[in-house]
Each structure stands twice: as C-alpha cells, then as structure tokens.
Design a protein around this motif. Structure first.
Motif, PDB file in Angstrom:
ATOM      1  N   LYS A   8     -55.501   9.953  52.603  1.00 59.50           N
ATOM      2  CA  LYS A   8     -54.250   9.243  52.358  1.00 59.50           C
ATOM      3  C   LYS A   8     -54.472   7.729  52.438  1.00 59.50           C
ATOM      4  O   LYS A   8     -53.888   6.976  51.668  1.00 59.50           O
ATOM      5  CB  LYS A   8     -53.239   9.694  53.427  1.00 59.50           C
ATOM      6  N   GLN A   9     -55.314   7.310  53.382  1.00 52.97           N
ATOM      7  CA  GLN A   9     -55.592   5.875  53.535  1.00 52.97           C
ATOM      8  C   GLN A   9     -56.226   5.322  52.266  1.00 52.97           C
ATOM      9  O   GLN A   9     -55.890   4.240  51.814  1.00 52.97           O
ATOM     10  CB  GLN A   9     -56.513   5.606  54.737  1.00 52.97           C
ATOM     11  N   THR A  10     -57.169   6.078  51.699  1.00 55.86           N
ATOM     12  CA  THR A  10     -57.812   5.630  50.465  1.00 55.86           C
ATOM     13  C   THR A  10     -56.794   5.597  49.329  1.00 55.86           C
ATOM     14  O   THR A  10     -56.742   4.618  48.567  1.00 55.86           O
ATOM     15  CB  THR A  10     -58.977   6.564  50.091  1.00 55.86           C
ATOM     16  N   ILE A  11     -55.986   6.653  49.227  1.00 55.52           N
ATOM     17  CA  ILE A  11     -54.979   6.694  48.148  1.00 55.52           C
ATOM     18  C   ILE A  11     -54.061   5.477  48.234  1.00 55.52           C
ATOM     19  O   ILE A  11     -53.707   4.883  47.224  1.00 55.52           O
ATOM     20  CB  ILE A  11     -54.170   8.014  48.197  1.00 55.52           C
ATOM     21  N   ARG A  12     -53.724   5.062  49.440  1.00 56.41           N
ATOM     22  CA  ARG A  12     -52.843   3.887  49.589  1.00 56.41           C
ATOM     23  C   ARG A  12     -53.525   2.599  49.114  1.00 56.41           C
ATOM     24  O   ARG A  12     -52.851   1.667  48.704  1.00 56.41           O
ATOM     25  CB  ARG A  12     -52.388   3.722  51.049  1.00 56.41           C
ATOM     26  N   ARG A  13     -54.877   2.554  49.226  1.00 59.31           N
ATOM     27  CA  ARG A  13     -55.568   1.337  48.765  1.00 59.31           C
ATOM     28  C   ARG A  13     -55.722   1.287  47.240  1.00 59.31           C
ATOM     29  O   ARG A  13     -55.815   0.211  46.658  1.00 59.31           O
ATOM     30  CB  ARG A  13     -56.954   1.230  49.423  1.00 59.31           C
ATOM     31  N   LEU A  14     -55.769   2.461  46.599  1.00 59.09           N
ATOM     32  CA  LEU A  14     -56.061   2.474  45.160  1.00 59.09           C
ATOM     33  C   LEU A  14     -55.041   1.671  44.335  1.00 59.09           C
ATOM     34  O   LEU A  14     -55.441   0.917  43.441  1.00 59.09           O
ATOM     35  CB  LEU A  14     -56.183   3.922  44.648  1.00 59.09           C
ATOM     36  N   PRO A  15     -53.723   1.785  44.604  1.00 54.44           N
ATOM     37  CA  PRO A  15     -52.780   0.964  43.832  1.00 54.44           C
ATOM     38  C   PRO A  15     -52.979  -0.540  44.068  1.00 54.44           C
ATOM     39  O   PRO A  15     -52.634  -1.346  43.208  1.00 54.44           O
ATOM     40  CB  PRO A  15     -51.403   1.397  44.367  1.00 54.44           C
ATOM     41  N   VAL A  16     -53.525  -0.885  45.235  1.00 58.12           N
ATOM     42  CA  VAL A  16     -53.777  -2.302  45.521  1.00 58.12           C
ATOM     43  C   VAL A  16     -54.930  -2.809  44.635  1.00 58.12           C
ATOM     44  O   VAL A  16     -54.860  -3.901  44.059  1.00 58.12           O
ATOM     45  CB  VAL A  16     -54.088  -2.505  47.025  1.00 58.12           C
ATOM     46  N   TYR A  17     -55.983  -1.990  44.500  1.00 59.32           N
ATOM     47  CA  TYR A  17     -57.067  -2.349  43.568  1.00 59.32           C
ATOM     48  C   TYR A  17     -56.516  -2.490  42.158  1.00 59.32           C
ATOM     49  O   TYR A  17     -56.850  -3.425  41.426  1.00 59.32           O
ATOM     50  CB  TYR A  17     -58.161  -1.264  43.541  1.00 59.32           C
ATOM     51  N   LEU A  18     -55.678  -1.530  41.777  1.00 54.38           N
ATOM     52  CA  LEU A  18     -55.144  -1.507  40.415  1.00 54.38           C
ATOM     53  C   LEU A  18     -54.342  -2.771  40.134  1.00 54.38           C
ATOM     54  O   LEU A  18     -54.499  -3.401  39.078  1.00 54.38           O
ATOM     55  CB  LEU A  18     -54.271  -0.257  40.254  1.00 54.38           C
ATOM     56  N   GLN A 103     -44.448   1.947  36.281  1.00 53.87           N
ATOM     57  CA  GLN A 103     -45.888   1.881  36.002  1.00 53.87           C
ATOM     58  C   GLN A 103     -46.667   2.949  36.765  1.00 53.87           C
ATOM     59  O   GLN A 103     -47.833   3.208  36.466  1.00 53.87           O
ATOM     60  CB  GLN A 103     -46.431   0.487  36.351  1.00 53.87           C
ATOM     61  N   CYS A 104     -46.060   3.535  37.775  1.00 56.67           N
ATOM     62  CA  CYS A 104     -46.698   4.637  38.511  1.00 56.67           C
ATOM     63  C   CYS A 104     -46.320   5.987  37.911  1.00 56.67           C
ATOM     64  O   CYS A 104     -46.605   7.022  38.518  1.00 56.67           O
ATOM     65  CB  CYS A 104     -46.250   4.650  39.965  1.00 56.67           C
ATOM     66  N   GLY A 105     -45.626   5.991  36.806  1.00 55.49           N
ATOM     67  CA  GLY A 105     -45.244   7.249  36.176  1.00 55.49           C
ATOM     68  C   GLY A 105     -43.878   7.762  36.621  1.00 55.49           C
ATOM     69  O   GLY A 105     -43.418   8.794  36.139  1.00 55.49           O
ATOM     70  N   LEU A 106     -43.246   7.044  37.548  1.00 58.07           N
ATOM     71  CA  LEU A 106     -41.943   7.517  38.029  1.00 58.07           C
ATOM     72  C   LEU A 106     -40.864   7.208  36.991  1.00 58.07           C
ATOM     73  O   LEU A 106     -40.683   6.063  36.594  1.00 58.07           O
ATOM     74  CB  LEU A 106     -41.578   6.818  39.350  1.00 58.07           C
ATOM     75  N   ARG A 107     -40.170   8.247  36.539  1.00 58.26           N
ATOM     76  CA  ARG A 107     -39.050   8.027  35.622  1.00 58.26           C
ATOM     77  C   ARG A 107     -37.767   8.412  36.350  1.00 58.26           C
ATOM     78  O   ARG A 107     -37.524   9.603  36.572  1.00 58.26           O
ATOM     79  CB  ARG A 107     -39.217   8.870  34.353  1.00 58.26           C
ATOM     80  N   ILE A 108     -36.989   7.408  36.743  1.00 57.50           N
ATOM     81  CA  ILE A 108     -35.721   7.704  37.419  1.00 57.50           C
ATOM     82  C   ILE A 108     -34.684   7.981  36.326  1.00 57.50           C
ATOM     83  O   ILE A 108     -34.236   7.076  35.629  1.00 57.50           O
ATOM     84  CB  ILE A 108     -35.287   6.548  38.344  1.00 57.50           C
TER      85      ILE A 108
ATOM     86  N   LEU B 195     -45.172   5.740  47.195  1.00 53.80           N
ATOM     87  CA  LEU B 195     -44.802   6.610  46.077  1.00 53.80           C
ATOM     88  C   LEU B 195     -46.032   7.330  45.532  1.00 53.80           C
ATOM     89  O   LEU B 195     -45.979   8.513  45.192  1.00 53.80           O
ATOM     90  CB  LEU B 195     -44.145   5.777  44.968  1.00 53.80           C
ATOM     91  N   THR B 196     -47.147   6.614  45.481  1.00 48.11           N
ATOM     92  CA  THR B 196     -48.381   7.197  44.954  1.00 48.11           C
ATOM     93  C   THR B 196     -48.848   8.360  45.827  1.00 48.11           C
ATOM     94  O   THR B 196     -49.257   9.409  45.313  1.00 48.11           O
ATOM     95  CB  THR B 196     -49.475   6.112  44.855  1.00 48.11           C
ATOM     96  N   VAL B 197     -48.777   8.179  47.134  1.00 47.85           N
ATOM     97  CA  VAL B 197     -49.157   9.258  48.048  1.00 47.85           C
ATOM     98  C   VAL B 197     -48.254  10.469  47.818  1.00 47.85           C
ATOM     99  O   VAL B 197     -48.724  11.612  47.720  1.00 47.85           O
ATOM    100  CB  VAL B 197     -49.075   8.787  49.524  1.00 47.85           C
ATOM    101  N   LEU B 198     -46.957  10.220  47.678  1.00 44.20           N
ATOM    102  CA  LEU B 198     -46.006  11.315  47.437  1.00 44.20           C
ATOM    103  C   LEU B 198     -46.308  12.024  46.110  1.00 44.20           C
ATOM    104  O   LEU B 198     -46.342  13.254  46.047  1.00 44.20           O
ATOM    105  CB  LEU B 198     -44.574  10.757  47.430  1.00 44.20           C
ATOM    106  N   SER B 199     -46.540  11.247  45.065  1.00 42.53           N
ATOM    107  CA  SER B 199     -46.824  11.837  43.740  1.00 42.53           C
ATOM    108  C   SER B 199     -48.093  12.679  43.761  1.00 42.53           C
ATOM    109  O   SER B 199     -48.156  13.747  43.153  1.00 42.53           O
ATOM    110  CB  SER B 199     -46.996  10.742  42.682  1.00 42.53           C
ATOM    111  N   LYS B 200     -49.118  12.164  44.444  1.00 42.88           N
ATOM    112  CA  LYS B 200     -50.383  12.915  44.530  1.00 42.88           C
ATOM    113  C   LYS B 200     -50.175  14.235  45.270  1.00 42.88           C
ATOM    114  O   LYS B 200     -50.700  15.274  44.878  1.00 42.88           O
ATOM    115  CB  LYS B 200     -51.460  12.100  45.273  1.00 42.88           C
ATOM    116  N   ARG B 201     -49.417  14.179  46.380  1.00 49.83           N
ATOM    117  CA  ARG B 201     -49.135  15.406  47.143  1.00 49.83           C
ATOM    118  C   ARG B 201     -48.395  16.399  46.248  1.00 49.83           C
ATOM    119  O   ARG B 201     -48.689  17.595  46.249  1.00 49.83           O
ATOM    120  CB  ARG B 201     -48.279  15.094  48.377  1.00 49.83           C
TER     121      ARG B 201
END
Lengths: 212, 212
Positions: A8-18, A103-108, B195-201
């Motif tokens: 989870k920690q890595t996943i949280r960093r990935l959007p920051v790299y992006l 941009q994260c794919g979320l469509r509200i 949100l990314t963590v939630l989407s991945k889960r």
C-alpha cells in the motif's frame, strides 16, 4: 511483464511519481533525478519503479512517456470506474470540483444531496440530483464506488443504501464508523486522525527543541 | 504513568476510540465491547489502551470518563494549537466548517484567500482575511500549524511564506510536492493516492471474484 503484489505504501507513492513525470519535458528521466526532486531515497525509487516497469536503461534512465504509460496502466487509470458521491456540502463539492480524480479513471456519474435546493446544479462533471434518483443511477451505470460526504449521523444509512444498489467500494469521509458486509471494501479518510498525527509530531518536536 | 513511544498507526486509532467513547452513556466500558463495535481485534484494543491509560480493571473494564480523559490528555487535545488556513475554496471551507478539529485542540485563528470578494466573511470560528494580513496574524498568535488548501501552483509560495513567519508544521492538501527546511514538519494529504489505493483494492477484488 508479470507484476508482483505491491505494498500500500508503494501504491501511494506511484501517483506522486506520475504527477512529477507529467510535469517533465525531457525525453528521459533517471531514478536519481526523481529521488532528488521528491525527497525520496534513490533505492526506494528504483525499487518502486522496477515493480511496475521494465523500461529502465543503465546510464539513460526511463523514457518519460513510456514510464507514464506503465504507471497509468498499473494504477488502472486507463480504466474508467463509475462512482457516485452522496453529500454535496463543501467537502463533497471540493471532491466534485477536483479534476485530478478523473485522471485516475474515476467517473463520478452524479452527486446526491437531501437538500432540494441543490438539485439540478452542476459541479465539475457531475450534476447534483435528489436522493430519490440514487438507486436508478447506481443500477444504470453499474456504479462501483460510493463516496460518502454526508454528516456522521447520516453516513451508515447512505452506506447501506449504496451497498444495496451493488456498490462494491465505499470511500468514507464522514467522521463515523461504518459497517459493511463482507466483500465490500471500506476505506475511511479520517482527517481528525491525520491532524492528531501532525499535532503529536509537532508537540514532540517542540519538546525536543526545549531540551536542546 | 510514563508513556512509551507509540506508532503512527496506533495514534490514528486513538481518536477513533475517543469518538466511540464519547457516544457511550455507560459508566464502564470493556476492551471487548470497544473491539466489537469498531471491528478491531481485542488484542489490538487492549494493547493500544494500555499504552495510554493504566485505568483498566479485570472484569470491569475502563471507567468511560477516565479513559476519555487519558486519551484527550495523551493526544494533546487539552492543549490549544494555533493555526491558520490558506485557501478558502470548497476544501478550505469544509475544514473551517468542521467542528471536530476544535475538539482536537486546533484553533484556526484566521483563514486567508487571494480573492478579495471573500475577505470579511466568516466560516465556522474563523474569519477570511486578505493575504496581506497573513504575516501579522501568524506573529501575533504564535501560529504553529499552517493548513494549505490552495491550488497546486500556489502551494510552494504559500508554504515558504508560512515557514518564514515561524510556522513549524505544514498540513498540505494541495496536489503538489512541497519543500520545507529541516526542522519543519510536512504532512501531505494526498487524496489521489488514497483513491488509487481504493481503486486497486477494488480491481483486485473484482478479478478474484471472476476467478472464483
């Protein structure tokens, strides 16, 4: 490339790299440069990126565009996830108005509020509808994520209704403990807890300074 | 009671216990009851509470009022921490309007916004002032925490100015990487990462379901 399971920690960093990569204009970027810009260790950055891309070349680094593509693909940003938001107060509106989530794919698909004066207004891409329309919108759009930004006392009721309509993941911003059935993902954003961590760190720092 | 150093994860759970306890009317409460109500393991709850209170009695549990007091004291909620908020958009207003932060000892002395139309309005306990007044308010109130809710491009400038005025901790909600001098605490709230963590889960859960 077969991807390993990532923490989870890595996943949280990935959007920051992006986010950082999207601001760059150079064709290639090295882990060293990324680490320097984001105050991370080089080892950390190399490890994180190796888990989601095999595009790194010694002495050259990563192709910026290719790495952006690998990150977006791994994070699922290229796949649209339908969502609804319930509670169009200030926090709800802040979420609706922030373009970064799309941009994260979320469509509200729509937002809902019990205040009839709000019905029909649009914020960002979403229209605010009355609560009566919630069930229909969830079914028609195959809504998967429910974002809850209602007051604490209303949160469990909203959560139950979303789950009943087939929502598989709840993103809860209400300061309330929610119960969900097994199989439904619940993620709480607890700003009081975050503030508490910050305050504790500050108090410890100040007491250290006094001792020195 | 001398308190051991407590992990960030534990600190994040303590306000959740506190919220639950404040809703209770019984004089005593057991770790078993708390664990059941909050979907936590009993071992976890016992360990967390033992770290901040020695008021637990076998067969009786904790005195509810005493445990609330121990939690508030450990968390520093009984000490006021002066803060300012910069950026009175929807997210800023949501934070200003949420009464729960005051219960954590946070005193938002004022909010600031570059939009002159907002100056003079009040939200929650705080008045919105023009950016010109920022330096004076920070100095007069000995402001320790700066809450940043401005757009990404403005965030570093605001951060630098707050640090220059003696702010020791930055709570950053802007989607931007900020640099702070050594000794200043920076805590980022990254909703895109959440949100990314939630989407991945969710994606993992859905692909598991398909396999089953």
């Amino acid at each position: 490339m077969e991807k390993r399971s990532i923490s989870k920690q890595t996943i949280r960093r990935l959007p920051v790299y992006l986010r950082y990569l999207k601001e760059q204009t150079s064709q290639n970027v090295s882990a060293t440069t990324i680490a320097g810009a984001l105050d991370l260790s080089e080892v950390q950055v190399r490890k994180d990126l190796a888990a989601i891309s095999d595009g790194g070349r010694p002495g050259i680094g990563y192709g910026t565009g290719a790495l952006i593509g690998d990150l977006e693909h791994y994070l699922g940003y290229d796949q649209e996830v339908p969502a609804v938001l319930v509670g169009a107060g200030n926090l709800g509106r802040a979420i609706l108005g922030y373009s970064g989530f799309a941009q994260c794919g979320l469509r509200i698909c729509a937002a809902f509020d019990s205040d009839p004066n709000l019905a029909g207004k649009s914020i960002g891409q979403a229209k605010i509808l009355s609560m009566d329309a919630l069930d229909g919108v969830c079914k028609e759009n195959g809504v998967q994520i429910g974002i809850i930004t209602v007051p604490d006392y209303a949160a469990q009721g909203v959560c139950d209704r979303l789950v009943l309509q087939g929502v598989r993941a709840i993103w809860n911003f209400a300061p309330a403990h929610l119960s969900v059935p097994e199989g439904v993902i619940l993620q709480n954003e607890n700003l009081v807890a975050s503030l508490t961590v910050l305050s504790k760190r500050l108090a410890e720092r100040l007491s250290q300074n006094e001792k020195e």
